[in-house]
Design a protein around this motif. Structure first.
Motif, PDB file in Angstrom:
ATOM      1  N   ILE A 136       0.877  -1.075  -0.052  1.00 61.88           N
ATOM      2  CA  ILE A 136       0.112  -0.068  -0.030  1.00 61.88           C
ATOM      3  C   ILE A 136       0.872   1.239   0.063  1.00 61.88           C
ATOM      4  O   ILE A 136       0.674   2.170  -0.670  1.00 61.88           O
ATOM      5  N   ASN A 137       2.037   1.210   0.958  1.00 58.19           N
ATOM      6  CA  ASN A 137       2.671   2.268   0.922  1.00 58.19           C
ATOM      7  C   ASN A 137       3.434   2.698  -0.405  1.00 58.19           C
ATOM      8  O   ASN A 137       3.611   3.728  -0.746  1.00 58.19           O
ATOM      9  N   ARG A 138       3.729   1.621  -1.441  1.00 57.15           N
ATOM     10  CA  ARG A 138       4.464   1.632  -2.512  1.00 57.15           C
ATOM     11  C   ARG A 138       3.590   2.456  -3.549  1.00 57.15           C
ATOM     12  O   ARG A 138       4.041   3.199  -4.370  1.00 57.15           O
ATOM     13  N   VAL A 139       2.540   1.865  -3.648  1.00 57.10           N
ATOM     14  CA  VAL A 139       1.575   2.240  -4.610  1.00 57.10           C
ATOM     15  C   VAL A 139       0.749   3.580  -4.234  1.00 57.10           C
ATOM     16  O   VAL A 139       0.182   4.243  -5.153  1.00 57.10           O
ATOM     17  N   GLY A 140       0.498   3.610  -3.035  1.00 56.86           N
ATOM     18  CA  GLY A 140      -0.258   4.746  -2.440  1.00 56.86           C
ATOM     19  C   GLY A 140      -1.479   4.596  -2.404  1.00 56.86           C
ATOM     20  O   GLY A 140      -2.223   3.741  -3.016  1.00 56.86           O
ATOM     21  N   THR A 141      -2.286   5.014  -1.216  1.00 58.75           N
ATOM     22  CA  THR A 141      -3.716   5.059  -0.871  1.00 58.75           C
ATOM     23  C   THR A 141      -4.579   5.214  -2.111  1.00 58.75           C
ATOM     24  O   THR A 141      -5.761   4.590  -2.521  1.00 58.75           O
ATOM     25  N   ALA A 142      -4.161   6.213  -2.792  1.00 54.69           N
ATOM     26  CA  ALA A 142      -4.800   6.768  -4.064  1.00 54.69           C
ATOM     27  C   ALA A 142      -4.949   5.790  -4.833  1.00 54.69           C
ATOM     28  O   ALA A 142      -6.217   5.537  -5.845  1.00 54.69           O
ATOM     29  N   ALA A 143      -4.055   4.992  -5.325  1.00 61.44           N
ATOM     30  CA  ALA A 143      -4.163   3.800  -6.226  1.00 61.44           C
ATOM     31  C   ALA A 143      -4.967   2.713  -5.951  1.00 61.44           C
ATOM     32  O   ALA A 143      -5.916   2.066  -6.521  1.00 61.44           O
ATOM     33  N   VAL A 144      -5.202   2.456  -4.371  1.00 58.80           N
ATOM     34  CA  VAL A 144      -6.133   1.475  -3.976  1.00 58.80           C
ATOM     35  C   VAL A 144      -7.529   1.801  -4.089  1.00 58.80           C
ATOM     36  O   VAL A 144      -8.431   1.258  -4.339  1.00 58.80           O
ATOM     37  N   GLU A 145      -7.590   3.235  -3.988  1.00 55.80           N
ATOM     38  CA  GLU A 145      -8.935   3.783  -4.248  1.00 55.80           C
ATOM     39  C   GLU A 145      -9.575   3.706  -5.383  1.00 55.80           C
ATOM     40  O   GLU A 145     -10.661   3.472  -5.642  1.00 55.80           O
ATOM     41  N   ARG A 146      -8.437   3.948  -6.521  1.00 57.21           N
ATOM     42  CA  ARG A 146      -8.866   3.729  -7.987  1.00 57.21           C
ATOM     43  C   ARG A 146      -9.383   2.345  -8.020  1.00 57.21           C
ATOM     44  O   ARG A 146     -10.292   2.189  -8.898  1.00 57.21           O
ATOM     45  N   ALA A 147      -8.644   1.314  -7.491  1.00 58.45           N
ATOM     46  CA  ALA A 147      -8.892   0.011  -7.819  1.00 58.45           C
ATOM     47  C   ALA A 147     -10.284  -0.269  -7.038  1.00 58.45           C
ATOM     48  O   ALA A 147     -11.100  -1.322  -7.996  1.00 58.45           O
ATOM     49  N   LEU A 148     -10.655   0.096  -6.225  1.00 60.85           N
ATOM     50  CA  LEU A 148     -12.313  -0.085  -5.748  1.00 60.85           C
ATOM     51  C   LEU A 148     -12.924   0.468  -6.720  1.00 60.85           C
ATOM     52  O   LEU A 148     -14.088  -0.457  -7.179  1.00 60.85           O
ATOM     53  N   VAL A 149     -12.789   1.590  -7.622  1.00 55.01           N
ATOM     54  CA  VAL A 149     -13.761   1.882  -8.490  1.00 55.01           C
ATOM     55  C   VAL A 149     -13.713   1.032  -9.833  1.00 55.01           C
ATOM     56  O   VAL A 149     -14.604   0.544 -10.323  1.00 55.01           O
ATOM     57  N   ASP A 150     -12.339   0.623 -10.125  1.00 61.48           N
ATOM     58  CA  ASP A 150     -12.099  -0.135 -11.389  1.00 61.48           C
ATOM     59  C   ASP A 150     -12.778  -1.559 -11.202  1.00 61.48           C
ATOM     60  O   ASP A 150     -12.881  -2.317 -12.091  1.00 61.48           O
ATOM     61  N   ALA A 151     -12.462  -2.075  -9.870  1.00 66.38           N
ATOM     62  CA  ALA A 151     -12.969  -3.497  -9.694  1.00 66.38           C
ATOM     63  C   ALA A 151     -14.517  -3.557  -9.321  1.00 66.38           C
ATOM     64  O   ALA A 151     -14.999  -4.574  -9.095  1.00 66.38           O
ATOM     65  N   GLY A 152     -15.232  -2.320  -9.614  1.00 67.32           N
ATOM     66  CA  GLY A 152     -16.683  -2.557  -9.264  1.00 67.32           C
ATOM     67  C   GLY A 152     -17.414  -2.578  -7.952  1.00 67.32           C
ATOM     68  O   GLY A 152     -18.455  -2.798  -7.891  1.00 67.32           O
ATOM     69  N   HIS A 153     -16.501  -2.101  -6.897  1.00 72.42           N
ATOM     70  CA  HIS A 153     -17.088  -1.673  -5.686  1.00 72.42           C
ATOM     71  C   HIS A 153     -18.177  -1.160  -5.729  1.00 72.42           C
ATOM     72  O   HIS A 153     -18.235   0.047  -6.164  1.00 72.42           O
ATOM     73  N   HIS A 154     -19.388  -1.457  -4.811  1.00 74.03           N
ATOM     74  CA  HIS A 154     -20.481  -0.680  -4.885  1.00 74.03           C
ATOM     75  C   HIS A 154     -20.687   0.640  -4.423  1.00 74.03           C
ATOM     76  O   HIS A 154     -21.452   1.551  -4.657  1.00 74.03           O
ATOM     77  N   ASP A 155     -19.697   0.984  -3.403  1.00 73.97           N
ATOM     78  CA  ASP A 155     -19.628   1.981  -2.772  1.00 73.97           C
ATOM     79  C   ASP A 155     -18.286   2.546  -2.398  1.00 73.97           C
ATOM     80  O   ASP A 155     -17.784   2.494  -1.165  1.00 73.97           O
ATOM     81  N   PRO A 156     -17.251   3.067  -3.335  1.00 73.45           N
ATOM     82  CA  PRO A 156     -16.110   3.368  -3.134  1.00 73.45           C
ATOM     83  C   PRO A 156     -15.833   4.195  -1.918  1.00 73.45           C
ATOM     84  O   PRO A 156     -14.899   4.410  -1.293  1.00 73.45           O
ATOM     85  N   ALA A 157     -16.893   5.285  -2.022  1.00 73.40           N
ATOM     86  CA  ALA A 157     -16.483   6.297  -0.999  1.00 73.40           C
ATOM     87  C   ALA A 157     -16.767   5.813   0.461  1.00 73.40           C
ATOM     88  O   ALA A 157     -16.056   6.345   1.523  1.00 73.40           O
ATOM     89  N   SER A 158     -17.256   4.550   0.624  1.00 73.74           N
ATOM     90  CA  SER A 158     -17.178   4.235   1.929  1.00 73.74           C
ATOM     91  C   SER A 158     -15.955   3.457   2.343  1.00 73.74           C
ATOM     92  O   SER A 158     -15.688   3.328   3.559  1.00 73.74           O
ATOM     93  N   MET A 159     -14.983   3.397   1.746  1.00 70.81           N
ATOM     94  CA  MET A 159     -13.663   3.018   2.049  1.00 70.81           C
ATOM     95  C   MET A 159     -12.713   3.973   1.625  1.00 70.81           C
ATOM     96  O   MET A 159     -11.449   3.685   1.426  1.00 70.81           O
ATOM     97  N   THR A 160     -13.272   5.271   1.778  1.00 74.98           N
ATOM     98  CA  THR A 160     -12.285   6.435   1.631  1.00 74.98           C
ATOM     99  C   THR A 160     -12.485   7.468   2.578  1.00 74.98           C
ATOM    100  O   THR A 160     -13.538   7.520   2.885  1.00 74.98           O
ATOM    101  N   PRO A 161     -11.433   7.782   3.275  1.00 70.68           N
ATOM    102  CA  PRO A 161      -9.852   7.335   2.954  1.00 70.68           C
ATOM    103  C   PRO A 161      -9.800   5.928   3.146  1.00 70.68           C
ATOM    104  O   PRO A 161     -10.254   5.357   4.207  1.00 70.68           O
ATOM    105  N   PHE A 162      -8.755   5.379   2.394  1.00 71.75           N
ATOM    106  CA  PHE A 162      -8.400   3.891   2.667  1.00 71.75           C
ATOM    107  C   PHE A 162      -7.645   3.754   3.727  1.00 71.75           C
ATOM    108  O   PHE A 162      -6.304   4.290   3.351  1.00 71.75           O
TER     109      PHE A 162
END
Length: 458
Positions: A265-291
């Protein structure tokens, strides 16, 4: 798999042990019972224990100890078991104690022996077999777990609804990368993911590799901060040691390694994981933001100071500030709350069964070219004992935090048809590792209900 908090040393377990449900494990116990565990008096279904024999006396003592509000320890067990059996009985009864209250549904006696037929607080059938020696002390103490009888999806719901947990399960056929539900209950409900969230971290890592911003061979350095959350795969390595991204990713999934997760996570950054939530089809990415990283969420949920209530009522901006504060100071676990669920306060990672299916399918669909290693990473440990001729490819990710047990698989059957099966269980109290073993007995039968080789309904 190492799925839980680093403050509890007994939680490093193999996937095989969980799959077979074979062993009860030592549980660290504090000085008093957690407040959320109901007061447990010895229960029975009209069954009385005869105390006219040594084995009857010990059987009654076992019931009284298991249903007591006081933790199991050597002092009490020394009055029950033969000296050379005390340590083993403490270990076993300590694990059982967390699943109280127990209901006695029957008892059988033999020459110097007794078998207690029990029902756990979550509805599992369990036997305790004990023998007594010439001094009337227990010199054999064994626990037998009985699988529930599952012959239909309705049976699955009957079993899970009797556990007292909020639950969700889903079985989906994967068609052209899409999830087509075959069976399920509460599939849109957002429940704790526990370590299943690490699939989104892997998704983010794979996307960085695909973009050329990261290489599987790149080496990341271990730090004191990342070691604080515990590691099942790299615990012997000192700060400054370097580990390839590929190895970190595999340990993150196969062993649910907490340190590896935070390093990625530290290497790619939390913003990249938050983008992954969107790209992978999470129903509510905002609920996991900030990650949150694992260190940050563990600090909020199980660290000192206790900020659970503050987290529960904080805005998104307030939670972001709390995570920054947690990151700025050493992680100090609070042993008084190590068995206390944090999910009632929202301190968890969340998603639905539909989300789990989509992220599994997305990882597999995207595993081409430079990201092809993803298929091997997620299947390094299958996490379940299935007929490999029937199921030649099995990818798995599961999780375990106090009150939360989660399981998921992407499995390809002998016809080449992929399936995703997931199960999420959420209690307001902690349950022992034996609960996961019992659920695995249910899950294995769920795999048996999947219509392998049958055409999809139209």
């Amino acid at each position: 798999m190492c799925w839980t908090l680093p403050v509890l040393p007994h939680r490093v377990r193999t996937a095989a042990a969980l799959a077979l449900g074979a062993a009860l494990v030592v549980v660290s116990v504090g000085s008093c019972a957690p407040a959320e565990v109901p007061s447990a008096q010895a229960g029975s279904a009209g069954v009385q224990i005869s105390t006219g024999t040594p084995q009857g006396v010990r059987a009654q003592q076992v019931m009284d100890m298991l249903n007591s509000d006081w933790p199991i320890g050597p002092v009490g067990v020394e009055t029950l078991a033969a000296p050379d059996q005390v340590d083993a009985v403490v270990t076993t009864m300590d694990g059982l104690w967390w699943d109280r209250p127990y209901t006695l549904s029957g008892i059988e006696y033999g020459a110097g022996s007794a078998t207690l037929r029990l029902l756990t607080s979550y509805g599992a059938r369990q036997d305790i077999e004990l023998d007594t020696d010439d001094a009337g002390m227990v010199d054999r103490f064994e626990v037998v777990n009985h699988p529930p009888e599952i012959k239909s999806w309705a049976d699955v719901d009957d079993v899970l609804s009797a556990t007292g947990a909020r639950y969700s399960y889903r079985v989906s056929r994967i068609v052209d990368g899409r999830c087509e539900q075959v069976a399920g209950t509460n599939t849109a409900e957002s429940l704790p993911l526990a370590s299943i969230f690490k699939l989104y971290v892997l998704y983010a890592v794979a996307e960085e590799v695909r973009a050329g911003a990261l290489s599987w061979d790149e080496e990341l350095a271990i730090t004191e901060a990342t070691k604080a959350v515990g590691s099942s795969g790299f615990d012997e390595l000192p700060p400054g040691a370097k580990v390839p991204v590929r190895d970190l990713a595999e340990k993150m999934i196969a062993n649910s390694d907490n340190m590896a997760t935070d390093m990625l996570i530290n290497r790619v950054g939390t913003a990249a994981v938050e983008r992954a939530l969107v790209d992978a089809g999470h129903h509510d990415p905002a609920s996991m933001t900030p990650f949150p990283t694992m260190r940050e969420l563990f600090s909020v949920g199980w660290g000192r100071p206790d900020v659970r209530e503050q987290w529960k009522h904080a805005s998104r901006e307030g939670r972001a500030e709390m995570l920054r504060d947690a990151k700025s100071r050493p992680y100090e676990p609070d042993p008084e709350r190590s068995h206390s669920p944090a999910s009632p306060y929202g301190a968890e990672w969340y998603g639905s069964a539909e989300d789990i299916c989509r992220v599994h399918a997305g990882l597999q669909t995207g595993a081409t070219g430079p990201t092809a290693p993803v298929r091997d990473i997620v299947s390094a440990i299958p996490g379940i004992d299935l007929d490999r001729e029937k199921w030649p490819y099995i990818a798995a990710k599961a999780g375990n935090l106090p009150g939360d047990l989660t399981f998921s698989w992407y499995a390809v059957d002998r016809t080449g048809q992929p399936w995703v099966l997931s199960l999420q269980m959420n209690w307001t109290r902690y349950h022992s590792p034996a609960t996961a073993g019992w659920l695995m007995m249910t899950i294995k039968q769920m795999f048996g209900l999947i219509p392998v080789g049958q055409p999809a309904a139209r």
